[in-house]
Design a protein around this motif. Structure first.
Motif, mmCIF file in Angstrom:
data_model
loop_
_atom_site.group_PDB
_atom_site.id
_atom_site.type_symbol
_atom_site.label_atom_id
_atom_site.label_comp_id
_atom_site.label_asym_id
_atom_site.label_seq_id
_atom_site.Cartn_x
_atom_site.Cartn_y
_atom_site.Cartn_z
ATOM 1 N N ASP A 189 43.632 49.254 39.042
ATOM 2 C CA ASP A 189 42.782 49.077 37.861
ATOM 3 C C ASP A 189 42.659 47.623 37.435
ATOM 4 O O ASP A 189 41.955 47.318 36.478
ATOM 5 C CB ASP A 189 43.338 49.885 36.691
ATOM 6 N N TYR A 190 43.359 46.736 38.139
ATOM 7 C CA TYR A 190 43.466 45.352 37.695
ATOM 8 C C TYR A 190 42.848 44.370 38.687
ATOM 9 O O TYR A 190 42.965 44.537 39.899
ATOM 10 C CB TYR A 190 44.928 44.959 37.489
ATOM 11 N N TRP B 11 44.938 41.371 35.226
ATOM 12 C CA TRP B 11 44.195 41.689 34.004
ATOM 13 C C TRP B 11 43.064 42.668 34.330
ATOM 14 O O TRP B 11 42.644 42.805 35.471
ATOM 15 C CB TRP B 11 43.641 40.433 33.340
ATOM 16 N N LEU C 89 52.677 49.501 37.379
ATOM 17 C CA LEU C 89 51.328 49.070 37.035
ATOM 18 C C LEU C 89 50.333 49.921 37.814
ATOM 19 O O LEU C 89 50.542 50.176 39.006
ATOM 20 C CB LEU C 89 51.146 47.589 37.412
ATOM 21 N N ASN C 90 49.253 50.351 37.151
ATOM 22 C CA ASN C 90 48.161 50.997 37.868
ATOM 23 C C ASN C 90 47.379 49.907 38.587
ATOM 24 O O ASN C 90 46.304 49.491 38.158
ATOM 25 C CB ASN C 90 47.279 51.772 36.905
ATOM 26 N N ARG D 57 42.646 46.157 29.070
ATOM 27 C CA ARG D 57 44.024 46.317 29.526
ATOM 28 C C ARG D 57 44.818 45.053 29.217
ATOM 29 O O ARG D 57 44.243 43.975 29.103
ATOM 30 C CB ARG D 57 44.057 46.609 31.025
#
Length: 115
Positions: free
Chosen positions: A30-31, A97, A26-27, A101
């Motif tokens: 970015d979440y 989240w 997972l990046n 995305r």
């Protein structure tokens, strides 16, 4: 993508636990990351969240007792829970989240607080 939650267990009222949720593939940065919980017979509810920039938000019921944090280098979000109460008993889930995305949920970890 997997979100692996851990750290749940049985604790007496007034005690502490720290939950961890590690994200793979997972990046992470970015979440927005969050912890939810679901008690028996109740709906899942938001406990705390931490944005990409580190802004935190808490449910009124845990404000001042729980602390959410994230370590982007480890792709991990934490929930430090102090002064636990029997009403904190629930399965705790982590969620990831972000804008445009997918939403990801972990499997959950059980926290039981005895009186």
């Amino acid at each position: 993508v997997q979100l692996q939650a851990s750290g749940g267990g049985l604790v007496q009222a007034g005690g502490s636990l720290e939950l961890s949720c590690a994200a793979s593939e997972l990046n992470f940065g970015d979440y927005t990351m969050a912890w939810y919980r679901q008690a028996p017979g109740k709906q899942r509810e938001l406990v705390a969240s931490v944005s990409r920039g580190g802004t935190t938000d808490y449910a009124d019921s845990v404000e001042g007792r729980f602390t959410i944090s994230r370590d982007n280098s480890k792709r991990t979000v934490y929930l430090q829970m102090n002064n636990l109460k029997p009403e904190d008993t629930a399965v705790y889930y982590c969620k990831a989240w972000g804008t445009f995305r997918p939403v990801y949920w972990g499997r959950g970890t059980l926290v039981t607080v005895s009186s």
